[in-house]
Design a protein around this motif. Structure first.
Motif, PDB file in Angstrom:
ATOM      1  N   GLY A  24     -20.579  23.029 -30.102  1.00 13.98           N
ATOM      2  CA  GLY A  24     -20.785  24.425 -30.035  1.00 13.98           C
ATOM      3  C   GLY A  24     -21.417  24.795 -28.463  1.00 13.98           C
ATOM      4  N   GLY A  25     -21.469  23.898 -27.350  1.00 14.25           N
ATOM      5  CA  GLY A  25     -21.867  24.502 -26.194  1.00 14.25           C
ATOM      6  C   GLY A  25     -22.632  23.437 -25.373  1.00 14.25           C
ATOM      7  N   THR A  26     -23.221  23.800 -24.219  1.00 15.54           N
ATOM      8  CA  THR A  26     -23.868  23.015 -23.323  1.00 15.54           C
ATOM      9  C   THR A  26     -25.400  23.687 -22.923  1.00 15.54           C
ATOM     10  N   GLN A  27     -26.348  22.872 -22.515  1.00 15.01           N
ATOM     11  CA  GLN A  27     -27.205  23.123 -21.972  1.00 15.01           C
ATOM     12  C   GLN A  27     -27.511  22.374 -20.620  1.00 15.01           C
ATOM     13  N   GLU A  28     -28.101  23.058 -19.637  1.00 19.20           N
ATOM     14  CA  GLU A  28     -28.351  22.374 -18.447  1.00 19.20           C
ATOM     15  C   GLU A  28     -29.944  22.688 -17.624  1.00 19.20           C
ATOM     16  N   VAL A  29     -30.354  21.626 -17.340  1.00 20.59           N
ATOM     17  CA  VAL A  29     -31.703  21.795 -16.438  1.00 20.59           C
ATOM     18  C   VAL A  29     -31.444  21.004 -15.021  1.00 20.59           C
ATOM     19  N   PRO A  30     -31.275  22.084 -14.058  1.00 16.68           N
ATOM     20  CA  PRO A  30     -30.835  21.439 -12.638  1.00 16.68           C
ATOM     21  C   PRO A  30     -31.758  20.721 -12.208  1.00 16.68           C
ATOM     22  N   GLY A  31     -33.225  20.991 -12.255  1.00 20.28           N
ATOM     23  CA  GLY A  31     -34.345  20.133 -11.740  1.00 20.28           C
ATOM     24  C   GLY A  31     -34.533  20.537 -10.394  1.00 20.28           C
ATOM     25  N   LEU A  32     -35.393  19.923  -9.662  1.00 18.90           N
ATOM     26  CA  LEU A  32     -35.438  20.237  -8.111  1.00 18.90           C
ATOM     27  C   LEU A  32     -34.396  20.084  -7.195  1.00 18.90           C
ATOM     28  N   PRO A  33     -34.186  20.624  -6.177  1.00 19.25           N
ATOM     29  CA  PRO A  33     -33.007  20.311  -5.152  1.00 19.25           C
ATOM     30  C   PRO A  33     -33.391  19.324  -4.188  1.00 19.25           C
ATOM     31  N   SER A  34     -32.378  18.867  -3.552  1.00 20.32           N
ATOM     32  CA  SER A  34     -32.875  17.921  -2.694  1.00 20.32           C
ATOM     33  C   SER A  34     -33.731  18.668  -1.500  1.00 20.32           C
ATOM     34  N   GLY A  35     -34.532  17.877  -0.938  1.00 19.24           N
ATOM     35  CA  GLY A  35     -35.682  18.171   0.248  1.00 19.24           C
ATOM     36  C   GLY A  35     -36.759  19.191  -0.409  1.00 19.24           C
ATOM     37  N   ALA A  36     -36.618  19.388  -1.861  1.00 20.18           N
ATOM     38  CA  ALA A  36     -37.950  20.066  -2.316  1.00 20.18           C
ATOM     39  C   ALA A  36     -39.124  19.236  -2.186  1.00 20.18           C
ATOM     40  N   ILE A  37     -39.317  17.984  -2.420  1.00 19.97           N
ATOM     41  CA  ILE A  37     -40.607  17.313  -2.021  1.00 19.97           C
ATOM     42  C   ILE A  37     -41.458  17.629  -0.906  1.00 19.97           C
TER      43      ILE A  37
END
Length: 396
Positions: free
Chosen positions: A181-194
């Motif tokens: 029935g669909g999708t779910q997404e959690v992108p998380g932190l981007p590159s360089g965020a640390i």
């Protein structure tokens, strides 16, 4: 509300509390699959390996999933940690798929430019336990390596997975769940965020720079202040005192968000915050950061259902420092007001500020929200999962 703290530690057989009845069963199939395809993706630009480890859903045994989808159960002869009997690393060159059986309290680890070292010990109950990489002790062989993880449980009810910053921030990980029935997404932190998170905490001053962990002059991790609690002794005391003064003269309303418990009302009496038969002493800073000591200690076998409902909402409000501006928890909570008090959980603040969608577990009860359709925690879950993609990004 699907809670990381409770769900990750439970097998399917344990999911019978009224807290979960509506949340976990209504939209899902009769039973989740016996196994699920995990697609592991390496976008780090470096050589990477993955490790999939947790407890077998059927009997709780410690286990690793091999690259071919078969299961390795480590064994240990005594309490002294010993190396695993085989190397369960999954090479991730571009992307690879592994079929994962039902398991709980599980993690997908990633490490770049090296492999991780796990150990096995004989536990007091006769079972074998796995010694996971240690990010606090510089004597651990994994300390200086670039590793991170996502958490999950797959049982007969559903797949539940999240990206956790409850321990630290390191290399970024993202989740994408394809389900019926669909999708779910959690992108998380981007590159360089640390580096941005480390810079923000250093600029905050006080004990906050001690949360930044370096190796060879480069930021490797930023630790949750819970792991530097000794440096924050007394930090929240003034705020806690103000909360106690406020609710000595007016009620604190806590919505259990459970039909069988309803709305609870508390006041400070005799030095404690009292909700009926439940009393809460003043929490220390360490109690607030860790959400599992002092008045927030978890005693599942003996705690009343009322206490189990109050603790997450009270702990979340202390971490977000909203108790002085909102006496109706968690209703009336506005994410724009989180962490605005000068004395607050600045680690959680800057982690959320750096997340593209603002979602991720920065403390143990970061799933507490004003309503069921609001999510601060960054989880994916479904009873009819088809494919979970776990992606390792570039740290910088």
């Amino acid at each position: 509300m699907v809670s990381r703290r409770q769900f990750l530690g439970m097998s399917a057989a344990a999911l019978s509390s009224p807290l979960w009845a509506g949340t976990l069963t209504a939209p899902f199939a009769v039973a989740a699959p016996e196994s699920l395809r995990f697609r592991l993706v390496n976008n780090s630009g470096r050589t990477a390996y993955a490790y999939i480890t947790g407890q077998a859903d059927a009997d709780g045994r410690a286990m690793f999933v091999r690259p071919d989808g078969s299961v390795y159960y480590p064994a240990a002869s005594g309490p002294v940690p010993q190396p695993l009997g085989e190397d369960p690393a999954v090479p991730v060159n571009g992307s690879t798929e592994v079929v994962v059986p039902r398991m709980y309290g599980a993690r997908v680890y990633f490490v770049t430019d090296d492999k991780l070292e796990f150990f096995a010990v004989g536990a007091a109950d006769g079972r074998t336990a796995v010694v996971h990489p240690n990010f606090v002790s510089d004597t651990d062989p994994n300390f200086g390596r670039n590793w991170t993880f996502a958490e999950f449980t797959l049982n007969s009810v559903q797949l539940y997975a999240n990206i956790s910053y409850v321990d630290f921030v390191a290399a970024p990980v993202g989740l994408h769940l394809t389900h019926v029935g669909g999708t779910q997404e959690v992108p998380g932190l981007p590159s360089g965020a640390i580096d941005r998170i480390a810079s923000s905490l250093r600029a905050q001053g006080g004990a906050w720079p001690t949360c930044v962990q370096e190796a060879n002059g480069t930021v490797l991790r930023v630790l949750n202040p819970n792991h530097r609690a000794g440096n924050f002794v007394g930090y929240m005391d003034g705020y806690v005192d103000q909360v106690w003064q406020k609710y000595a003269s007016e009620p604190l309303i806590v919505d259990s968000q459970r039909a069988d418990i309803g709305i609870l009302q508390g006041r400070v009496e005799g030095g404690d915050l009292v909700f009926g038969a439940e009393r809460f002493g003043k929490p220390t800073t360490g109690d607030i950061w860790g959400c599992n000591s002092g008045p927030f200690a978890n005693n599942p076998a003996t705690d009343s259902e009322e206490r189990k409902a109050i603790v997450p909402r009270l702990a979340a409000a202390f971490n977000r420092t909203t108790l002085l501006i909102n006496s109706e928890q968690p209703h009336g909570e506005d994410p724009a007001t989180f962490y605005q008090h000068p004395v607050t959980n600045h680690y959680a603040r800057v982690v959320h500020e750096n997340l593209p969608d603002g979602k991720g577990y920065a403390f143990a009860y970061d799933d507490v929200s004003a309503n069921a359709n609001e999510d601060h925690s960054g989880k994916v879950n479904h009873g009819d999962p088809e494919l979970l993609t776990v992606t390792l990004g570039s740290i910088r």
